[in-house]
Scaffold this active site. Structure first.
Site, PDB file in Angstrom:
ATOM      1  CD  GLU A 258     -21.076  40.367 -11.402  1.00 30.83           C
ATOM      2  OE1 GLU A 258     -20.077  41.068 -11.649  1.00 30.83           O
ATOM      3  OE2 GLU A 258     -21.871  40.616 -10.476  1.00 30.83           O
TER       4      GLU A 258
ATOM      5  CG  HIS B 124     -26.972  46.851  -2.587  1.00 25.08           C
ATOM      6  ND1 HIS B 124     -26.352  47.726  -3.455  1.00 25.08           N
ATOM      7  CD2 HIS B 124     -26.424  45.640  -2.826  1.00 25.08           C
ATOM      8  CE1 HIS B 124     -25.459  47.073  -4.180  1.00 25.08           C
ATOM      9  NE2 HIS B 124     -25.484  45.802  -3.814  1.00 25.08           N
TER      10      HIS B 124
ATOM     11  CG  ASP C 138     -29.355  50.373  -3.400  1.00 24.13           C
ATOM     12  OD1 ASP C 138     -28.535  51.302  -3.273  1.00 24.13           O
ATOM     13  OD2 ASP C 138     -29.061  49.276  -3.904  1.00 24.13           O
TER      14      ASP C 138
END
Length: 347
Positions: A212, A51, A54
């Site tokens: 995902e 992210h 991050d």
């Protein structure tokens, strides 16, 4: 089918996280964020999913120069560990300006915040060497449909995509669809929606999807079919493999832990399509069980990677002649028995 692909694996720092959940106490202590990078290589992972915050914590309060400097420091940390940044994603679901959606908010100032944050994410991706930004459109939806104009919302998402493509002529955009949570009903809930946006964009070659497993399952779809659809359009930027026990909240269970056959078919589609042969990552998005003690906890990551590789071997030893004979005879009962016995390792 490629039998020579050497797969590369990635995960995000959030997969080694604090041991708390909304319903109970912490069961394991926090682990220093930047110390996590040293864990990747020994576990067999080469890629880091990020992210934006991050990479650059507190980025909303920093100048462009400060953001660039911090991103450069992280780039150096990755290089020291022999790691690559797979992508950077704008975190647009925690800021107060994005509670009612970022790109699709009814507030013009909130929409501008979301765009500005996304362009900063592109800058960060450039600094750390990531080829793509991922758009998980977490709050782009509504709790009641009358609160937004859906046609206008889709137009606003497309407008944002085009602005990002225009801002950086090299960056790719990978859209990660999910049908719900945290919104009741999300816009762009499936890979088909994402790919439609890609084709409508100003540069379709640079807009792809990230699938995902659990997100596809939450939409009531088969994850391997979703991957196949994206691959058929040459638009599978990456995958987040995990598992899901029913149509509940997003569980991020170990890959293959709830439905081994579904996991086999995901690996089969990827392997037979040559995914990974051009350096694409096998991304994992799996969380440790809430009850697991210790710090850092990494078994959920190594176990999922190991199971993926076992399933690769199952795909490579799968007897296509038996499959051909069963399909030609339309004897799907025999084919199903063969598949299950093959997975069980019985003759």
């Amino acid at each position: 089918m490629s039998t020579s692909t050497i797969y590369r694996f990635s995960f995000g720092p959030w997969n080694i996280s604090e041991g708390g959940d909304p319903f109970g106490p912490e069961v394991r202590s926090a682990y220093d964020h930047e110390a996590k990078y040293a864990l990747f290589k020994p576990m067999g992972f080469d890629g880091v999913q990020f992210h934006d915050d991050d990479v650059v914590p507190g980025m909303d309060d920093l100048s462009p120069e400060q953001i660039s400097r911090k991103a450069g420091e992280v780039k150096g940390m990755l290089g020291n560990q022999g790691l690559f940044a797979e992508f950077v994603a704008p975190r647009l679901w925690f800021a107060p300006q994005t509670v009612d959606g970022g790109y699709t908010s009814n507030s013009a100032s909130d929409r501008q915040y979301a765009l500005d944050r996304t362009l900063k994410t592109v800058d960060i991706a450039r600094e750390v060497g990531a080829p793509a930004v991922v758009l998980w459109l977490a709050r782009e939806g509504s709790y009641i449909r009358e609160s937004k104009n859906a046609k206008l919302a889709y137009e606003r998402i497309l407008e944002t995509i085009n602005k990002v493509l225009d801002y950086d002529k090299a960056i790719e955009i990978w859209i990660e669809p999910k049908p719900n949570e945290p919104t009741d009903q999300a816009y762009v809930p499936t890979i088909g929606h994402a790919i439609a946006l890609a084709y409508a964009s100003s540069d379709p070659k640079r807009v792809k999807g990230l699938i995902e497993s659990a997100h596809a399952m939450l939409a009531g779809l088969d994850a391997s079919d979703e991957m196949a659809f994206a691959l058929a359009h040459d638009k599978l930027g990456s995958v987040h493999l995990n598992d899901q026990n029913g149509l509940k909240y997003d569980q991020d269970k170990n890959f293959g832990s709830a439905n081994l056959r579904a996991a086999f078919n995901q690996v089969r589609v990827l392997e037979e399509s040559g995914y990974g042969s051009k350096g694409e990552f096998i991304g994992l998005d799996v969380k440790a069980m809430r009850t697991q003690q210790g710090s850092p906890v990494t078994a959920h990551l190594t176990s999922s990677r190991e199971l993926f590789l076992h399933l690769v071997e199952k795909v490579r030893t799968y007897d296509r002649e038996i499959e051909r004979q069963c399909v030609e005879a339309r004897d799907y009962e025999a084919l199903e028995l063969y598949v299950l016995k093959h997975l069980m390792g019985v003759g």
